[in-house]
Scaffold this motif. Structure first.
Motif, short mmCIF file in Angstrom:
data_model
loop_
_atom_site.label_atom_id
_atom_site.label_comp_id
_atom_site.label_asym_id
_atom_site.label_seq_id
_atom_site.Cartn_x
_atom_site.Cartn_y
_atom_site.Cartn_z
N GLY A 24 0.78 -1.23 0.00
CA GLY A 24 0.00 0.00 0.00
C GLY A 24 0.81 1.27 0.00
O GLY A 24 0.25 2.37 -0.10
N ALA A 25 2.14 1.16 0.11
CA ALA A 25 3.01 2.33 0.12
C ALA A 25 3.78 2.43 -1.20
O ALA A 25 4.00 1.42 -1.89
CB ALA A 25 3.98 2.26 1.29
N ALA A 26 4.18 3.64 -1.54
CA ALA A 26 4.94 3.87 -2.77
C ALA A 26 6.14 4.76 -2.47
O ALA A 26 6.14 5.53 -1.51
CB ALA A 26 4.05 4.52 -3.83
N VAL A 27 7.17 4.65 -3.32
CA VAL A 27 8.35 5.49 -3.21
C VAL A 27 8.69 6.02 -4.60
O VAL A 27 8.83 5.25 -5.54
CB VAL A 27 9.56 4.72 -2.64
CG1 VAL A 27 10.77 5.64 -2.52
CG2 VAL A 27 9.23 4.10 -1.29
N MET A 28 8.80 7.34 -4.71
CA MET A 28 9.26 7.96 -5.95
C MET A 28 10.78 8.17 -5.83
O MET A 28 11.25 8.83 -4.90
CB MET A 28 8.57 9.30 -6.18
CG MET A 28 8.93 9.93 -7.52
SD MET A 28 8.18 11.57 -7.74
CE MET A 28 9.24 12.58 -6.72
N ILE A 29 11.52 7.61 -6.76
CA ILE A 29 12.98 7.62 -6.72
C ILE A 29 13.51 8.64 -7.73
O ILE A 29 13.12 8.63 -8.90
CB ILE A 29 13.55 6.24 -7.07
CG1 ILE A 29 12.99 5.18 -6.11
CG2 ILE A 29 15.07 6.24 -7.05
CD1 ILE A 29 13.15 3.76 -6.63
N THR A 30 14.41 9.52 -7.26
CA THR A 30 15.07 10.46 -8.17
C THR A 30 16.57 10.14 -8.19
O THR A 30 17.29 10.49 -7.27
CB THR A 30 14.83 11.91 -7.73
OG1 THR A 30 15.06 12.05 -6.31
CG2 THR A 30 13.41 12.34 -8.02
N PRO A 31 17.03 9.45 -9.24
CA PRO A 31 18.45 9.09 -9.32
C PRO A 31 19.33 10.33 -9.49
O PRO A 31 18.87 11.40 -9.90
CB PRO A 31 18.52 8.20 -10.57
CG PRO A 31 17.10 7.81 -10.86
CD PRO A 31 16.26 8.93 -10.37
N GLY A 32 20.61 10.15 -9.19
CA GLY A 32 21.56 11.24 -9.35
C GLY A 32 22.21 11.25 -10.72
O GLY A 32 21.76 10.59 -11.65
N GLY A 33 23.31 11.98 -10.79
CA GLY A 33 24.04 12.15 -12.05
C GLY A 33 24.62 13.54 -12.19
O GLY A 33 25.02 13.95 -13.28
N GLY A 34 24.67 14.28 -11.07
CA GLY A 34 25.30 15.59 -11.09
C GLY A 34 24.60 16.61 -11.94
O GLY A 34 25.21 17.61 -12.33
N TYR A 35 23.32 16.39 -12.25
CA TYR A 35 22.54 17.24 -13.16
C TYR A 35 23.13 17.27 -14.58
O TYR A 35 22.68 18.03 -15.42
CB TYR A 35 22.39 18.67 -12.61
CG TYR A 35 21.34 18.79 -11.53
CD1 TYR A 35 20.12 18.15 -11.63
CD2 TYR A 35 21.56 19.57 -10.39
CE1 TYR A 35 19.15 18.26 -10.64
CE2 TYR A 35 20.59 19.68 -9.40
CZ TYR A 35 19.40 19.03 -9.53
OH TYR A 35 18.44 19.15 -8.56
N ARG A 36 24.13 16.40 -14.82
CA ARG A 36 24.67 16.25 -16.17
C ARG A 36 23.88 15.21 -16.94
O ARG A 36 23.67 15.31 -18.13
CB ARG A 36 26.15 15.84 -16.10
CG ARG A 36 26.81 15.66 -17.45
CD ARG A 36 28.24 15.16 -17.30
NE ARG A 36 28.86 14.93 -18.57
CZ ARG A 36 30.04 14.32 -18.74
NH1 ARG A 36 30.73 13.91 -17.66
NH2 ARG A 36 30.55 14.12 -19.93
N TRP A 37 23.46 14.18 -16.22
CA TRP A 37 22.65 13.09 -16.75
C TRP A 37 21.92 12.44 -15.58
O TRP A 37 22.07 12.87 -14.44
CB TRP A 37 23.50 12.06 -17.49
CG TRP A 37 24.76 11.62 -16.81
CD1 TRP A 37 24.94 11.29 -15.49
CD2 TRP A 37 26.05 11.47 -17.42
NE1 TRP A 37 26.22 10.92 -15.23
CE2 TRP A 37 26.94 11.03 -16.40
CE3 TRP A 37 26.53 11.62 -18.70
CZ2 TRP A 37 28.28 10.77 -16.64
CZ3 TRP A 37 27.87 11.36 -18.94
CH2 TRP A 37 28.73 10.94 -17.93
N ILE A 38 21.17 11.40 -15.86
CA ILE A 38 20.46 10.67 -14.81
C ILE A 38 20.89 9.21 -14.87
O ILE A 38 20.82 8.57 -15.93
CB ILE A 38 18.93 10.79 -14.99
CG1 ILE A 38 18.51 12.25 -14.80
CG2 ILE A 38 18.20 9.91 -13.98
CD1 ILE A 38 17.06 12.51 -15.09
N VAL A 39 21.34 8.71 -13.74
CA VAL A 39 21.82 7.33 -13.65
C VAL A 39 20.63 6.39 -13.66
O VAL A 39 19.72 6.51 -12.84
CB VAL A 39 22.67 7.16 -12.37
CG1 VAL A 39 23.05 5.70 -12.19
CG2 VAL A 39 23.91 8.04 -12.44
N VAL A 40 20.63 5.44 -14.57
CA VAL A 40 19.48 4.56 -14.76
C VAL A 40 19.50 3.39 -13.78
O VAL A 40 18.48 3.08 -13.13
CB VAL A 40 19.44 4.02 -16.20
CG1 VAL A 40 18.30 3.01 -16.38
CG2 VAL A 40 19.31 5.16 -17.21
#
Length: 334
Positions: free
Chosen positions: A99-115
């Motif tokens: 019943g719970a959810a987590v929104m994940i925001t990966p890093g990447g130094g604002y140069r890219w986003i790590v998949v």
């Protein structure tokens, strides 16, 4: 590599499914990468576009979404994506939702986003424990969007509202949607937890009438302060430009924007982090404490930067996900 007839048929069916799903559900395929995907690891088959009618704002120059593979090991991918014009979430559904959810925001130094290491690996770990996970591929602030340094926050607010709006579709409680972010994605997470009520885009539909406040926030080894004395220089420049004013630095330093109604925070950092100094987390902790916001903090002597799951194995910092899960139970997330 020669594909069997069965593999060709399967690939065709997947492509057809994406084509059929996109108009109805606003799905754009997740970033794939030049070398395919490793065998044996579940890959997301469901995505959720944030802006089916096009992202807000405009671009200075056109972008092409590009995925770079940074690993030479076919079995351990390390993809990074840039040039995102269709921000979206890759969805990891658990077999038995709690019943719970987590929104994940990966890093990447604002140069890219790590998949992989700060996105899909975390999503799989959460889904295996009953959480519905949404890996957010947000637009990057240094790529010319007219919304400038607010660009990632625009997407993070919209993503949180959209998950809340679609909660029934995912068998989740709309009041139990947490945020978790890593490095520069930790800045997105902390910024959302501080400025969830900021008016940074024009509402488009019913989802935008909902709150963007996460139930709780977990910025992990986060970029926080834009103070040049402790800021991650690359993230700071891509977010704010080469010569930001003190006012701009303050506006985009979550530790200086914490409201009294900020959600509970879980903070984690390694003291030997040479990329993002631990002082970033310490300043955020102090700001949360000053506002009376519940916060749990874990500092590890060793771990470096970007440990995620894979680089934490065999070290004391390996305990951080279970520490987060135990804390999540204490704040009513799970």
């Amino acid at each position: 590599m020669t594909l069997s007839r069965r593999a060709l048929v399967a690939r065709s069916l997947v492509a057809s499914a994406w084509a059929a799903a996109r108009p109805a559900w606003g799905q754009t395929p997740p970033p794939a990468g030049p070398n395919g995907t490793p065998p044996g690891l579940p890959q997301p088959t469901e995505t959720l576009d944030l802006w089916p009618d096009g992202s807000p704002g405009h671009l200075a120059t056109p972008l092409v979404e590009t995925v770079n593979e940074r690993s030479s090991d076919r079995l351990v991918t390390d993809r990074a994506v840039m040039g995102i014009t269709r921000p979206r979430m890759a969805v990891f559904r658990p077999d038995r939702p709690n019943g719970a959810a987590v929104m994940i925001t990966p890093g990447g130094g604002y140069r890219w986003i790590v998949v992989d290491k700060e996105g899909y690996e975390i999503g799989r770990w959460l889904a295996a424990r009953g959480f519905t996970a949404f890996v957010l591929f947000y637009r990057l602030p240094g790529e010319g969007w007219s919304s400038g340094p607010d660009t990632p926050l625009v997407d993070a607010q919209r993503a949180m509202r959209l998950v809340r709006h679609r909660a029934r579709d995912f068998a989740i409680d709309p009041e139990r949607i947490a945020a978790m972010g890593f490095s520069a994605g930790g800045h997105v997470c902390a910024d959302l937890a501080a400025r969830f009520a900021a008016n940074v885009y024009t509402p488009r539909d019913a989802a935008d009438a909902l709150s963007a406040r996460p139930h709780s926030a977990a910025p992990i080894y986060p970029v926080v302060s834009m103070d040049p004395a402790i800021a991650h220089a690359g993230s700071r420049q891509l977010l704010l430009g080469p010569k930001p004013t003190p006012a701009l630095e303050a506006a985009h330093s979550p530790d200086r924007c914490v409201p009294a109604d900020a959600p509970p925070h879980f903070l984690c950092h390694a003291e030997d982090d040479e990329a993002v100094p631990v002082e970033n987390t310490l300043r955020l902790r102090a700001a949360l404490k000053a506002k009376g916001v519940p916060v749990e903090t874990h500092l590890f002597a060793n771990g470096g930067h970007g440990f995620g799951l894979r680089r934490a194995i065999g070290k004391p910092v390996e305990a951080w996900p279970d520490l987060w899960r135990a804390w999540a139970a204490t704040v009513g997330l799970a």
